[in-house]
Design an enzyme around this catalytic site. Structure first.
Site, short mmCIF file in Angstrom:
data_model
loop_
_atom_site.label_atom_id
_atom_site.label_comp_id
_atom_site.label_asym_id
_atom_site.label_seq_id
_atom_site.Cartn_x
_atom_site.Cartn_y
_atom_site.Cartn_z
N GLY A 43 0.69 -1.24 -0.27
CA GLY A 43 -0.04 0.20 0.28
C GLY A 43 1.02 1.15 0.40
CB SER A 115 4.95 -3.10 -2.69
OG SER A 115 4.89 -1.99 -3.56
CD1 TRP A 116 3.00 -0.12 3.50
CD2 TRP A 116 4.61 1.56 3.26
NE1 TRP A 116 3.16 0.20 4.91
CE2 TRP A 116 4.56 1.51 4.85
CE3 TRP A 116 5.63 2.37 2.77
CZ2 TRP A 116 4.54 2.78 5.37
CZ3 TRP A 116 5.93 2.94 3.93
CH2 TRP A 116 5.45 3.50 4.51
CG ASP A 270 8.26 -3.02 -10.01
OD1 ASP A 270 7.74 -2.70 -9.85
OD2 ASP A 270 8.81 -4.40 -8.14
CG HIS A 298 5.28 -3.94 -8.16
ND1 HIS A 298 6.17 -3.44 -7.56
CD2 HIS A 298 3.59 -3.89 -7.66
CE1 HIS A 298 6.03 -3.49 -6.18
NE2 HIS A 298 4.59 -3.27 -5.86
#
Length: 335
Positions: A43, A115-116, A270, A298
C-alpha cells in the site's frame, strides 16, 4: 511444485490495542509451534490478503498477519471523519510490530514484505535487528525522491502515456507540476464525488501499471471506491511526508542488517518499483541474495514471482520436529 501452498484457514484472530486510540486486527495461521513469520502488506493501505498466507509451508511456519493502522479491520479506519493522522506514521507501525511480537511472546521472527511492506520490513529490521531471523522482500521500495518521481512525477508515464493522462485528468492544469500535492488536497475535498473520483484515479494508476501484462482483475480491485479511498489517502499521507525517513536512509543503514540472511525477489520490468533500488539494497546488504525474475513486473502474480517467493520461504524452512503439530485452539492477540 505448485507456486503456492493450498488455501489455509485462519487459526486465531483478534484485536491488539497499540495505543493512540488505535487497535490493529491480527490473525494467525499454520503451526502454532512453528517458526514465526510476520507478513507485511503493501500500500500503504492494502490490508491483509488471504493469498499471503499461502507463501509458507503451514506444517512448519507460524504465519502472522495484521492490518496496519487505518486499514482493513483495524480501527479507526482512514475514512472516518477527523481521524488523527499524526499518529499514523512509519515509526508508529514499527512500534506496533514490536507490541505484537511481545504480545505473542516471540523472541524473533522472520519478516516477509512486498512493495510498501518491504519499506516497513526494512525500517523494522534496521531498528530491531536482533529480533529478526531472516528477511524476504518483493518489489523493493524505500520512498526515495527518485522512486516517487518515477511513479508520480512522470517517469512511468513514458511507458504508460494513456494511463498517465487518466491519472492527471482530475487535477486542474495549473497544479499538474506536483501531482502528489494536488491529489492530497483532492482526496480530502469536502465534495464526496470529487474526493472519490480522485481516490479512484490515484489508485487506478497503480492498478494499470502493476502487472507486466494488463490484468482487468487488478484494475477492478484498484477502481473499487472502498479500496481506493483507503489506498489513496494513506499513500498520499505517507508519501507526502517521505514516510518520515531521511533521503536514502533505508539503503544507507542497510549495514545494520549484517548477519541477517535475506532474499530480495524483484521483477525485471517492475514499473512501480524499478529494480535499481533492489540492486542498491543488495549491494549495501552483504547477507542478501537478489533474485531478479526476468519475465515479471511488480505484481506478485506475474510469471515467476510466486515460485521465487516460495523458493525463498522454503529455503528458510525448518525441519518438521516432534511436538510441532497443527492445532486450532491457540490464543490469538486478543484472546
Amino acid at each position: 511444485m505448485d507456486d503456492l501452498y493450498p488455501p489455509i484457514h485462519v487459526r486465531a484472530e483478534g484485536m491488539l490495542d497499540v495505543g493512540d486510540g488505535h487497535r490493529i486486527y491480527c490473525q494467525e495461521a499454520g503451526n502454532p509451534d512453528g517458526k514465526p513469520v510476520v507478513v507485511l502488506h503493501g500500500g500503504p493501505g492494502s490490508g491483509i490478503s488471504p493469498m499471503a498466507r499461502r507463501h509458507f509451508d503451514p506444517e512448519v511456519y507460524r504465519i502472522i498477519l495484521f492490518d496496519q493502522r487505518g486499514t482493513g479491520r483495524s480501527t479507526p479506519a482512514i475514512g472516518e471523519p477527523d481521524v488523527d493522522l499524526s499518529v499514523n506514521t512509519l515509526w508508529h507501525l514499527v512500534s506496533d510490530m514490536e507490541k505484537l511480537r511481545e504480545r505473542l511472546n516471540l523472541e524473533q521472527w522472520q519478516i516477509f514484505g512486498g512493495s510498501w511492506g518491504a519499506t516497513l520490513a526494512l525500517a523494522y529490521a534496521e531498528t530491531h535487528p536482533s529480533r529478526v531471523t531472516e528477511i524476504i522482500l518483493r518489489g523493493v521500495f524505500t520512498v526515495g525522491r527518485g522512486e516517487l518521481d518515477w511513479i508520480y512525477g512522470g517517469g512511468a508515464a513514458n511507458l504508460f502515456p494513456r494511463e498517465w493522462e487518466d491519472f492527471l485528468a482530475p487535477i486542474p492544469e495549473e497544479r499538474r507540476d506536483d501531482p502528489m500535492a494536488a491529489y492530497r488536497d483532492l482526496v480530502y475535498h469536502p465534495d464526496q464525488v470529487i474526493r472519490e473520483r480522485a481516490a479512484i484515479a490515484w489508485s487506478t494508476w497503480e492498478g494499470a501499471i502493476v502487472c507486466l501484462r494488463p490484468d482487468p482483475a487488478f484494475r477492478n480491485q484498484y477502481a473499487s471506491p472502498d479500496f481506493a479511498v483507503t489506498f489513496a489517502r494513506l499513500a498520499l499521507h505517507y508519501f507526502c511526508h517521505g514516510a518520515w525517513l531521511e533521503e536514502g536512509q533505508l539503503i544507507r543503514e542497510a549495514g545494520k542488517l549484517s548477519g541477517i540472511p535475506g532474499v530480495i525477489v524483484q521483477g525485471r520490468y517492475d514499473a512501480v518499483c524499478p529494480p535499481v533500488t533492489a540492486y542498491e539494497l543488495h549491494r549495501a546488504w552483504p547477507d542478501s541474495k537478489l533474485d531478479l525474475v526476468e519475465a515479471a513486473g511488480h505484481a506478485v502474480t506475474d510469471p515467476g514471482m510466486l515460485a521465487a517467493l516460495r523458493e525463498a520461504t522454503d529455503s528458510f524452512r525448518p525441519a518438521l520436529t516432534f511436538g510441532m503439530q497443527m492445532a486450532d485452539d491457540k490464543a490469538g492477540p486478543d484472546q
